[in-house]
Design an enzyme around this catalytic site. Structure first.
Site, mmCIF file in Angstrom:
data_model
loop_
_atom_site.group_PDB
_atom_site.id
_atom_site.type_symbol
_atom_site.label_atom_id
_atom_site.label_comp_id
_atom_site.label_asym_id
_atom_site.label_seq_id
_atom_site.Cartn_x
_atom_site.Cartn_y
_atom_site.Cartn_z
ATOM 1 N N LYS A 168 0.852 -1.195 0.000
ATOM 2 C CA LYS A 168 0.000 0.000 0.000
ATOM 3 C C LYS A 168 0.887 1.244 0.000
ATOM 4 C CE LYS A 168 -2.476 3.297 2.339
ATOM 5 N NZ LYS A 168 -1.904 4.283 1.424
ATOM 6 N N GLY B 95 6.455 4.974 8.417
ATOM 7 C CA GLY B 95 5.629 6.178 8.419
ATOM 8 C C GLY B 95 5.716 6.849 9.766
ATOM 9 N N SER B 96 4.689 7.603 10.104
ATOM 10 C CA SER B 96 4.733 8.387 11.336
ATOM 11 C C SER B 96 4.533 7.498 12.559
ATOM 12 C CB SER B 96 3.653 9.463 11.292
ATOM 13 O OG SER B 96 2.389 8.847 11.196
ATOM 14 N N THR B 97 5.009 7.994 13.679
ATOM 15 C CA THR B 97 4.841 7.266 14.934
ATOM 16 C C THR B 97 3.360 7.136 15.283
ATOM 17 O OG1 THR B 97 7.008 7.913 15.717
ATOM 18 C CG2 THR B 97 5.386 7.381 17.409
ATOM 19 N N GLY C 70 2.018 4.372 13.284
ATOM 20 C CA GLY C 70 2.635 3.127 13.769
ATOM 21 C C GLY C 70 1.892 2.590 14.992
ATOM 22 N N GLU D 226 8.900 1.183 11.324
ATOM 23 C CA GLU D 226 9.962 2.188 11.135
ATOM 24 C C GLU D 226 9.258 3.524 11.181
ATOM 25 O OE1 GLU D 226 13.090 1.649 10.838
ATOM 26 O OE2 GLU D 226 13.355 -0.348 9.977
ATOM 27 N N CYS E 166 13.306 10.485 7.345
ATOM 28 C CA CYS E 166 12.993 10.082 8.721
ATOM 29 C C CYS E 166 14.201 10.254 9.625
ATOM 30 C CB CYS E 166 12.505 8.644 8.736
ATOM 31 S SG CYS E 166 13.567 7.563 7.811
ATOM 32 N N GLU F 250 8.832 16.098 15.244
ATOM 33 C CA GLU F 250 9.351 15.854 13.902
ATOM 34 C C GLU F 250 8.624 16.776 12.928
ATOM 35 O OE1 GLU F 250 8.337 12.147 11.930
ATOM 36 O OE2 GLU F 250 10.408 12.032 11.236
#
Ligand code: NAD
Length: 501
Positions: free
Chosen positions: A195, A248-250, A253, A271, A306, A404
């Site tokens: 995706k 992707g973003s935390t 995640g 990640e 990242c 971030e």
């Protein structure tokens, strides 16, 4: 294009962009198909605002079809039980096709995500082919074990593919990050549902077409395009997906952990984000080299990296000198048309991302000193451009030192001692990467082990290689992409006891 145009000319790349006909349907069970709903989403070139393609906007029903195709392919063994060397041949063929199509893939990535052609043509696309080649070559070099368990019994320990892998990837390195997941998953015999991010689906679709051409059997690689909260969530909650591999973003995640817990307890590898520190000690003689590294560490890919070195921690004794060199170099960065190989900064991936970054810059102005940049790029064609921006005198708890930003924004903080440098560097919820500059070998060995980061680059920034694991500690996630270690994410240890008494 003039007959003499070469890869150093904008006209060479613009001509390719003009004749591009991107795949815009999802790729399920070996065929390009529209979303069941018929819905589409415009993929926008962030440098111009032009529509590059109208891409299938899939829903959960399309995810069901893709997962079912992947499961069938896995169960009947058309790929999972194929001899490793045959899998190797197909994947090496795919790597060659990526190399053959490298110019078009580079342009697709540039017009879809705004990335510099200077990068996509020399790093992203060749890097993708190299990653695939490296993993393909491993296909027949993943041995099992026999453990000494005593007479009469033999314990065989093997690595088995897990089954259906859902790979959910971001837009900053769309093709390359996809390959970080797809290559180790496929080489170990899994089936994949990939995706891509909403803002950058086109190279993943092209990859699917090339995989079919390379001879990858139907259903083994599927690409489902669409919204994260819809398609990503459907994959994350799908009872027949065995493992999710996510970059992707935390925040997202964390959602995948919840999806797994509330569904089938699938394995999840994350990640996520970063706020990497670039620590410069006063004993470094060559400040020009450091300044080059600082610029590279924060402004490459417009800061949408990242592991971007978004916090510069500099020893007070050299602060003014280093900042001056960094500002001189920043003044030479000219945001512009990413299809022009001479341009050294492109737009951000979207107007939305640029607005987010601009908001952070406004916040930064209230908590630190703006040394250069700001929110506007004079004469820029669209609002997706943000200038390289640097703040000085940033306190460790400032928003721009903690969150971030994922844009070209550097926060500079000074320190007076080694202990303080380590404390500042580790003062983040993230732990993806760090850089450390020192001419003292003793200091390097003292400090590097104490930096809480998955990768520490010494006297350089952002070192990375397919043979070396990449990933983080803390809220940067867990699991590792790249290297042999990534194979662990797509295989389970299986023990077979044989009693021969
Ligand atoms: P994102 O988390 O918004 O999106 C990543 C992927 O998740 C996309 O495919 C998106 O469609 C999907 N997604 C979004 N919302 C979802 C939801 N509710 N449920 C399921 N899936 C969903 O991140 P992004 O904005 O695309 O990328 C930027 C982020 O990625 C940054 O935080 C960056 O640090 C991180 N990143 C990390 C690495 C790494 O290796 N650690 C590499 C690149 C990017």
């Amino acid at each position: 294009m003039s007959a003499l145009a070469t890869q150093t000319d904008r006209s060479y790349w613009a001509a390719i962009a003009e004749r591009l006909v991107p795949h815009a349907d999802a790729f399920i069970d070996g065929s390009f198909v529209a979303a069941r709903s018929g819905e589409r989403r415009a993929s926008i070139n962030p440098a111009t605002g032009a529509v590059v393609a109208e891409v299938a906007e899939c829903g959960p029903e399309d995810v069901d079809l893709a997962v079912a195709a992947a499961r069938r392919a896995f169960q009947d063994g058309r790929w999972s039980r194929r001899p490793p060397r045959e899998r190797q041949e197909v994947l090496l063929c795919l790597a060659r096709l990526i190399a053959r199509e490298s110019d078009e893939l580079a342009v697709l990535e540039t017009v879809d995500a705004g990335k510099l052609i200077a990068d996509t043509s020399t790093a992203d696309v060749p890097g993708t082919a190299a990653i695939l080649t490296w993993y393909a070559e491993l296909a027949d070099k993943i041995p099992g074990e026999i453990q000494p368990t005593g007479e009469g019994d033999l314990a065989l320990v093997t690595r088995e593919p897990l089954g259906v892998v859902g790979a959910v990837v971001p837009w900053n390195y769309p093709l390359e990050t996809a390959m970080w997941k797809v290559a180790p998953a496929l080489v170990t015999g899994n089936s994949v549902v990939l995706k891509p991010a909403e803002d950058s689906p086109l190279t993943a679709l092209r990859l699917a077409a090339l995989a079919r051409e390379a001879g990858l059997p139907d259903g083994v690689l599927n690409v489902v395009t669409g919204a994260g909260p819809v398609v990503g969530q459907a994959l994350g909650r799908h009872p027949d997906v065995d493992v999710i591999t996510f970059t992707g973003s935390t925040a997202v995640g964390k959602l995948f952990l919840r999806y797994a817990g509330e569904s089938s307890l699938k394995q999840v590898w994350l990640e996520c984000g970063g706020k990497s520190a670039n620590v410069v000690f006063g004993d470094v003689a060559d400040l020009d080299r450091v300044a080059d590294g600082v610029i590279d560490g924060i402004f490459s890919n417009q800061g949408q990296v990242c592991s971007a070195n978004s916090r510069l921690l500099v020893e007070r004794s050299i602060e003014d000198e280093l900042i001056q060199r960094v500002l001189e170099r920043t003044a030479r960065i000219r945001p512009g048309d990413p299809l022009d190989p001479a341009v050294n900064m492109g737009p951000l991936v979207s107007v939305r991302q640029a607005a987010t970054v601009r908001q952070y810059i406004e916040t930064g102005k209230t908590e630190a000193e703006l040394l250069t940049g700001g929110t506007e790029v004079p004469g820029a064609a669209t609002y997706a451009f943000v200038p390289p921006t640097i703040f000085g005198g940033v306190t460790p708890d400032a928003v721009i030192a903690q969150e971030e930003i994922f844009g070209p924004v550097l926060a500079i903080t000074s320190f007076d001692s080694e202990e303080e440098a380590i404390r500042l560097a580790n003062g983040s919820v993230y732990g993806l990467a760090a850089s450390l500059w020192s001419d003292s070998l003793a200091r390097v060995h003292r400090v590097a082990p104490r930096l809480r980061a998955g990768t520490v680059s010494v006297n350089r920034v952002d070192a990375i290689d397919v043979a070396v694991p990449f990933g983080g500690f803390g809220q940067s996630g867990f699991g590792r992409d790249l290297s042999r270690h990534a194979l662990d994410q797509y295989t389970g240890l299986k023990t077979t006891w044989i009693n021969y008494r």
